[in-house]
Design a protein around this motif. Structure first.
Motif, mmCIF file in Angstrom:
data_model
loop_
_atom_site.group_PDB
_atom_site.id
_atom_site.type_symbol
_atom_site.label_atom_id
_atom_site.label_comp_id
_atom_site.label_asym_id
_atom_site.label_seq_id
_atom_site.Cartn_x
_atom_site.Cartn_y
_atom_site.Cartn_z
ATOM 1 N N LEU A 63 0.838 -1.194 0.000
ATOM 2 C CA LEU A 63 0.000 0.000 0.000
ATOM 3 C C LEU A 63 0.876 1.249 0.000
ATOM 4 O O LEU A 63 2.038 1.214 0.384
ATOM 5 N N ARG A 64 0.259 2.344 -0.400
ATOM 6 C CA ARG A 64 0.959 3.628 -0.390
ATOM 7 C C ARG A 64 0.004 4.699 0.129
ATOM 8 O O ARG A 64 -1.220 4.527 0.118
ATOM 9 N N LEU A 65 0.577 5.770 0.590
ATOM 10 C CA LEU A 65 -0.217 6.854 1.161
ATOM 11 C C LEU A 65 -1.089 7.488 0.079
ATOM 12 O O LEU A 65 -0.622 7.782 -1.026
ATOM 13 N N GLY A 66 -2.367 7.679 0.373
ATOM 14 C CA GLY A 66 -3.314 8.254 -0.564
ATOM 15 C C GLY A 66 -3.929 7.253 -1.510
ATOM 16 O O GLY A 66 -4.770 7.628 -2.346
ATOM 17 N N GLN A 67 -3.553 5.990 -1.404
ATOM 18 C CA GLN A 67 -4.108 4.975 -2.309
ATOM 19 C C GLN A 67 -5.591 4.764 -2.019
ATOM 20 O O GLN A 67 -6.021 4.766 -0.867
ATOM 21 N N GLU A 68 -6.371 4.565 -3.063
ATOM 22 C CA GLU A 68 -7.802 4.312 -2.928
ATOM 23 C C GLU A 68 -8.058 2.817 -3.074
ATOM 24 O O GLU A 68 -7.578 2.188 -4.030
ATOM 25 N N LEU A 69 -8.833 2.272 -2.133
ATOM 26 C CA LEU A 69 -9.156 0.850 -2.128
ATOM 27 C C LEU A 69 -10.667 0.703 -2.277
ATOM 28 O O LEU A 69 -11.438 1.208 -1.443
ATOM 29 N N PRO A 70 -11.129 0.025 -3.318
ATOM 30 C CA PRO A 70 -12.575 -0.187 -3.470
ATOM 31 C C PRO A 70 -13.070 -1.212 -2.457
ATOM 32 O O PRO A 70 -12.503 -2.300 -2.327
ATOM 33 N N LEU A 71 -14.135 -0.862 -1.758
ATOM 34 C CA LEU A 71 -14.728 -1.757 -0.764
ATOM 35 C C LEU A 71 -15.996 -2.363 -1.339
ATOM 36 O O LEU A 71 -16.887 -1.654 -1.805
ATOM 37 N N SER A 72 -16.049 -3.683 -1.313
ATOM 38 C CA SER A 72 -17.216 -4.396 -1.831
ATOM 39 C C SER A 72 -17.750 -5.324 -0.745
ATOM 40 O O SER A 72 -17.050 -5.628 0.230
ATOM 41 N N PRO A 73 -19.008 -5.788 -0.897
ATOM 42 C CA PRO A 73 -19.609 -6.612 0.161
ATOM 43 C C PRO A 73 -18.799 -7.872 0.427
ATOM 44 O O PRO A 73 -18.277 -8.517 -0.478
ATOM 45 N N GLY A 74 -18.709 -8.195 1.688
ATOM 46 C CA GLY A 74 -18.121 -9.447 2.145
ATOM 47 C C GLY A 74 -19.039 -10.000 3.208
ATOM 48 O O GLY A 74 -20.204 -10.297 2.964
ATOM 49 N N ALA A 75 -18.522 -10.136 4.426
ATOM 50 C CA ALA A 75 -19.401 -10.494 5.534
ATOM 51 C C ALA A 75 -20.378 -9.370 5.838
ATOM 52 O O ALA A 75 -21.476 -9.605 6.332
ATOM 53 N N LEU A 76 -19.972 -8.140 5.562
ATOM 54 C CA LEU A 76 -20.862 -6.992 5.674
ATOM 55 C C LEU A 76 -21.466 -6.724 4.302
ATOM 56 O O LEU A 76 -20.766 -6.383 3.353
ATOM 57 N N ASP A 77 -22.761 -6.898 4.175
ATOM 58 C CA ASP A 77 -23.437 -6.863 2.875
ATOM 59 C C ASP A 77 -23.843 -5.430 2.513
ATOM 60 O O ASP A 77 -23.858 -4.523 3.344
ATOM 61 N N LYS A 78 -24.152 -5.251 1.233
ATOM 62 C CA LYS A 78 -24.733 -4.017 0.696
ATOM 63 C C LYS A 78 -23.831 -2.801 0.866
ATOM 64 O O LYS A 78 -24.305 -1.679 1.071
ATOM 65 N N VAL A 79 -22.559 -2.986 0.805
ATOM 66 C CA VAL A 79 -21.630 -1.868 0.967
ATOM 67 C C VAL A 79 -20.879 -1.656 -0.328
ATOM 68 O O VAL A 79 -20.298 -2.598 -0.892
ATOM 69 N N GLN A 80 -20.897 -0.437 -0.814
ATOM 70 C CA GLN A 80 -20.089 -0.025 -1.961
ATOM 71 C C GLN A 80 -19.465 1.318 -1.606
ATOM 72 O O GLN A 80 -20.162 2.320 -1.495
ATOM 73 N N ALA A 81 -18.173 1.319 -1.419
ATOM 74 C CA ALA A 81 -17.502 2.559 -1.023
ATOM 75 C C ALA A 81 -16.037 2.477 -1.432
ATOM 76 O O ALA A 81 -15.555 1.427 -1.896
ATOM 77 N N THR A 82 -15.348 3.592 -1.292
ATOM 78 C CA THR A 82 -13.922 3.662 -1.598
ATOM 79 C C THR A 82 -13.196 4.157 -0.358
ATOM 80 O O THR A 82 -13.555 5.212 0.200
ATOM 81 N N ALA A 83 -12.217 3.406 0.075
ATOM 82 C CA ALA A 83 -11.425 3.779 1.248
ATOM 83 C C ALA A 83 -10.133 4.430 0.799
ATOM 84 O O ALA A 83 -9.523 4.015 -0.199
ATOM 85 N N ILE A 84 -9.699 5.439 1.512
ATOM 86 C CA ILE A 84 -8.464 6.160 1.219
ATOM 87 C C ILE A 84 -7.483 5.926 2.363
ATOM 88 O O ILE A 84 -7.817 6.136 3.535
ATOM 89 N N VAL A 85 -6.291 5.482 2.018
ATOM 90 C CA VAL A 85 -5.246 5.240 3.024
ATOM 91 C C VAL A 85 -4.633 6.590 3.389
ATOM 92 O O VAL A 85 -4.015 7.251 2.553
ATOM 93 N N VAL A 86 -4.792 6.995 4.669
ATOM 94 C CA VAL A 86 -4.324 8.323 5.082
ATOM 95 C C VAL A 86 -3.146 8.258 6.051
ATOM 96 O O VAL A 86 -2.558 9.303 6.359
ATOM 97 N N GLY A 87 -2.791 7.081 6.528
ATOM 98 C CA GLY A 87 -1.693 7.032 7.490
ATOM 99 C C GLY A 87 -1.208 5.626 7.748
ATOM 100 O O GLY A 87 -1.932 4.636 7.563
ATOM 101 N N PHE A 88 0.062 5.553 8.202
ATOM 102 C CA PHE A 88 0.685 4.287 8.577
ATOM 103 C C PHE A 88 1.282 4.463 9.984
ATOM 104 O O PHE A 88 2.077 5.386 10.212
ATOM 105 N N PHE A 89 0.876 3.595 10.900
ATOM 106 C CA PHE A 89 1.362 3.699 12.272
ATOM 107 C C PHE A 89 2.280 2.512 12.595
ATOM 108 O O PHE A 89 2.190 1.449 11.965
#
Length: 959
Positions: free
Chosen positions: A176-202
């Motif tokens: 992964l890299r900072l600012g990368q966008e990850l598409p989120l699709s349903p898994g165990a949690l259903d009916k979800v369509q969103a895009t996650a943005i990586v904002v930090g690494f700890f």
């Protein structure tokens, strides 16, 4: 002029007498100060040590998870048109957090504090540079602060996008890299369509000092009370990674897994992300509050006793009901959403805690630990009183001639004894005041003044009593000789001592130790009685071999060995007091080293029994996918499956019942390859059960059965036949491979052992327990823990035990440390007092040895021969003391019997194997020998400088 000349010498005589008594008074004051301090502070010391042990046990028990967990399910907000991003879940959770924290009992003195508030979303699917990833999103109030981030920042509380932060190990593994966008699709949690943005690494290592920044993680208000901030700073570090190891690093799925994923990972999110994704999925989520019991020293000491433990258990049992009642009233939980968390319909609070069980185990173990510490304190007091007795004897011996002269002039023995008591009273009072002041300076309850006065009174009365005994009419008539019935009185005294010692041991084994606070008088008396009994036996026995050696020495040239050994045998009864001091000291030290060594080794052995291998996974039959992933972790060389089934066999011939039994199935061939010395593997191999299976019968090894016996069991209406091929060897019951299952399933007397290949007809759901044993010298513990966290509340995924972790917990057990510290301190003080008593005893007998040496010097005895004479004369006593003290110390655990059950500390299938501390025993024996050698050297040097006229006094009794 004549009067003035006569008064001045009298003044000098008085000053000389006072100066002569100064060492006695100083020694007496120091002994009284030490002994009264120990007696007065003893009960409080036991309470403080118990508090330290309890606080350490609570800390250890809460390494896995907080002591009390509350949880509640909540739905999306009621308003359908409300903006899900506008909801602040942290603010909604704050009132509930305050309710839970404020419901903590006041008696705990603020010791029950809020630790964390967490919400975990079910897995979502995404794609990263390393492949398909199952990503779980977590909101945690104890997440690391901004200072823990090596790149980027924490997810922002404000905003309308999904921001995530991951660890540096997750970044590297998933590419992964900072600012990368990850598409989120349903898994165990259903009916979800969103895009996650990586904002930090700890950084997931060493972040304790940098965590707790609530604003940086969007947890404003989650720290409900002042004590919560304290716990958050600690929880934000290693504890979060231990409880959620996938936050520290991802876990890899095996190739071609049924889940269709390559990786599983966790990421931190802001609370607004949780409510937004919940509203989108329409899902019911669960929030968990962790409450940590962290008692201060005074409160822990108050709850460490028998009554305190019961009170603490009652408080912990009542606390969840109080919190539940304040949160939502007395509403029974029938699965409905009758409560509220902000705008979210919620269920009532559920709770779980393992602290009452931990307190029960602690109380059972501390009763045994109290025996060990009380025994050490009692031994110290006995040695101190004996040192005071030797001091009094030396004082009596030095003033005996003057007192006998006063008796000849008409003074009474009682009057001289009273005068001696008045003379030493100021020193005793000074020591008593110093001892009580030292006891009062210690934190905790008030000192035991009554016991301090009793000990000071005993020490004070020793000198007057011995003075009266040496000056009474019978003693004055017989002088230094023995009375006509001395032998009979000695036999009677020895018989009484042996009977009292036997009665004390029997009483202690029968009733155990007193449970109430304060010292146990019987336990305090047993060390002295056993020491007296040992000395009585030694004084009767050790002169015999010494006389035999003297006879052999008489046949050789030279008189040194003959005279030294003859006098050593003759003076054995006179050495009884010195022997008693050394025997009690050595016995106490050896006993403590024996207990400490046995506990240390026993805990390690018990850890091996609880794990069974280098690691073990319990509940493998419920989570076969997790078991498969564990078996493929780096470092795992061999795996062995162990399963257990509850059966009720009946005889196939007579129909009689065999009895409820546990039928254990083991992969015999795999166990023989992984652990060649396993008794179970050897038994299966010797019986031919690991070879090819023939017929439909299940061949077993059975306890209480003979070869050829046949039994029948019924499972779901289907009958199965068992054929006994031989009795089960006894050592199989102690096999660590059976430990994980036998320790977590009901204990049964009868056991059947079979190979797993014979149990293929039995379904996996029929087994009451199963474990997967993992063997490998270098297991990847981090990866194992990423698959199965150590947190114990989530039992659905099973329990993973790792030998290195269990052994580390055993080594870090605070109770063992408390026992070691208390016993080491008591032993060190007892050794110092014993050295003082031994030096004083040598001074007592120095005059007689000096006269003997002077006689021999007039006959031409040289300096080396003089040294050898002194050494040989003292050597039998030293050898007898070392042998008797060591033997008594090693047999004390067996003599105490049920009063000291070391298995309570260790667990395991049987009592721990004895492990005496040989190094400590050898060091004590060598130290005693060195002391005698030094004393002999000093005495020889002084004797050379002393003229013969200062020693030889013609006309004295015995010369």
């Amino acid at each position: 002029m004549k009067v003035r000349r006569s008064v001045r010498p009298l003044r000098w005589v008085a000053v000389r007498e006072v100066r002569a008594d100064v060492p006695l008074l100083v020694c007496l004051a120091l002994l009284v100060a030490l002994l009264t301090a120990v007696a007065a502070a003893g009960p409080g010391l036991l309470d403080r040590l118990a508090g330290r042990a309890l606080a350490s046990r609570l800390e250890q028990e809460q390494q896995v998870e907080p002591g009390v967990l509350f949880s509640a399910r909540f739905e999306p907000a009621d308003s359908a048109d409300a903006d899900a991003w506008a909801s602040d879940l942290a603010e909604d959770l704050l009132p509930v957090t305050e309710v839970i924290a404020n419901a903590a009992p006041d008696a705990l003195n603020g010791g029950l504090v809020h630790d964390s508030t967490r919400v975990e979303l079910p897995l979502l699917r995404t794609v990263a540079g390393a492949g398909e990833v199952g990503l779980g999103l977590v909101y945690a109030s104890d997440a690391p602060g901004r200072g823990a981030y090596v790149e980027g920042r924490p997810p922002a509380r404000s905003g309308k996008r999904v921001e995530i932060a991951v660890s540096t190990r997750t970044r590297d593994a998933l590419k992964l890299r900072l600012g990368q966008e990850l598409p989120l699709s349903p898994g165990a949690l259903d009916k979800v369509q969103a895009t996650a943005i990586v904002v930090g690494f700890f950084a997931a290592d060493d972040t304790d000092a940098k965590s707790g920044d609530a604003d940086s993680t969007g947890s404003k208000g989650a720290e409900g009370k002042g004590g919560d901030a304290k716990s958050a700073g600690v929880a934000g570090g290693d504890r979060l990674w231990h409880e959620m190891p996938l936050l520290a690093g991802p876990s890899r799925f095996p190739p071609r897994s049924a889940a269709g994923l390559d990786w599983e990972a966790r990421a931190l999110v802001a609370p607004g992300t949780v409510t937004a994704l919940q509203a989108q999925a329409g899902a019911v989520l669960t929030v968990t509050w962790g409450m940590r019991l962290d008692l201060d020293a005074r409160t822990a000491a108050r709850f460490a006793g028998e009554r305190g433990q019961g009170e603490l258990q009652r408080l912990l049992v009542r606390y969840p009901d109080d919190a539940r009642s304040v949160f939502c009233g007395d509403i029974a939980d029938f699965g409905g959403m009758f409560c509220e968390i902000g705008p979210h319909p919620a269920s009532t609070l559920q709770h779980s805690t393992h602290l009452p069980d931990a307190l029960t185990d602690f109380g059972r173990q501390w009763r045994q630990g109290r025996v060990v510490i009380s025994f050490a304190l009692a031994s110290l007091l006995v040695v101190g009183l004996l040192a005071a007795a030797v001091t009094a004897l030396l004082a009596v011996r030095r003033s005996l001639d003057a007192h006998r002269l006063k008796r000849a002039r008409g003074a009474s023995a009682t009057g001289l004894a009273l005068a001696r008591a008045l003379h030493t009273a100021p020193a005793v009072l000074l020591g008593l005041a110093a001892g009580i002041a030292a006891a009062r300076s210690l934190p905790g309850p008030s000192p035991a003044y009554r016991q301090a006065l009793l000990v000071a009174g005993l020490v004070w009365l020793l000198l007057p009593a011995l003075t009266w005994h040496s000056l009474r009419d019978r003693s004055v008539r017989t002088g230094d000789g023995t009375g006509p019935f001395a032998a009979g009185r000695r036999l009677t005294a020895e018989a009484v001592v042996l009977l009292l010692a036997a009665a004390g041991v029997v009483a202690l084994r029968t009733r155990g130790t007193a449970a109430e606070a304060g010292p146990d008088p019987l336990l305090a008396a047993v060390p002295a009685l056993l020491g007296l009994a040992t000395v009585a036996v030694l004084v009767r026995c050790y002169p015999l071999p010494v006389r035999i050696l003297a006879r052999f020495a008489a046949r050789r040239r030279g008189v040194v060995a003959l005279i030294a050994l003859s006098r050593a045998a003759k003076e054995a009864p006179a050495r009884a007091l010195a022997l008693l001091v050394l025997v009690v000291t050595l016995a106490g030290a050896v006993f403590g080293g024996f207990v400490a060594g046995t506990l240390a080794e026993g805990r390690r052995e018990a850890a091996g029994w609880q794990v069974g291998a280098d690691a073990s996974y319990l509940g493998a039959h419920r989570s076969p996918a997790v078991a498969e992933r564990l078996a493929q972790v780096r470092g795992v060389r061999e795996t062995v499956s162990v399963r257990q089934l509850r059966v009720d066999p009946t005889s196939a011939t007579s129909g009689s019942r065999y009895g409820i039994a546990s039928m254990v199935g083991i992969d015999g061939a795999g166990l023989r390859a992984a652990a060649p010395h396993s008794p179970a593997a050897r038994a299966l191999d010797a019986a031919g059960l690991t070879g090819p299976q023939s017929g439909t019968d299940i061949r077993v090894l059975a306890t209480g059965a003979r070869a050829g016996d046949r039994f029948t069991i019924t499972l779901h209406g289907r009958k199965m036949s068992l054929r006994v091929v031989g009795p089960l060897p006894d050592d199989v019951l102690q096999d660590p491979a059976l430990g994980p299952l036998r320790g977590t399933t009901p204990s049964r007397e009868r056991l059947l052992l079979a190979d797993n290949r014979a149990l293929t007809a039995i379904g996996a759901s029929d087994f009451e327990g199963s474990s997967l044993l993992l063997y490998g010298p270098h297991l990847d513990v981090q990866t194992l823990r990423s698959l199965v966290p150590r947190a114990g509340h989530d039992t659905a995924v099973g329990e993973l035990r790792i030998r290195s972790e269990e052994q580390a917990d055993a080594t870090a057990d605070g109770m063992i440390s408390v026992l070691r510290a208390a016993h080491t301190t008591c032993t060190a003080l007892a050794v110092l007092l014993a050295l003082l008593a031994l030096v004083l005893e040598l001074l007592l007998s120095a005059e007689a040895r000096g006269r003997t040496t002077a006689y021999l010097r007039t006959l031409g005895l040289g300096g080396r021969a003089t040294t050898g004479l002194h050494l040989l004369q003292l050597l039998p006593m030293v050898v007898a003391a070392v042998a008797g003290g060591t033997a008594l110390g090693l047999t004390l655990p067996a003599l105490l019997g049920p009063a000291l059950d070391l298995r309570e500390f260790t667990g395991g299938p049987a009592a721990p194997t004895p492990h005496p501390d040989l190094l400590l025993t050898a060091a004590l024996g060598a130290g005693l020998g060195t002391l005698v050698v030094v004393a002999v050297g000093v005495e020889t040097w002084i004797g050379r400088r002393r003229g013969l006229g200062a020693v030889l006094r013609l006309g004295r009794n015995g010369d």
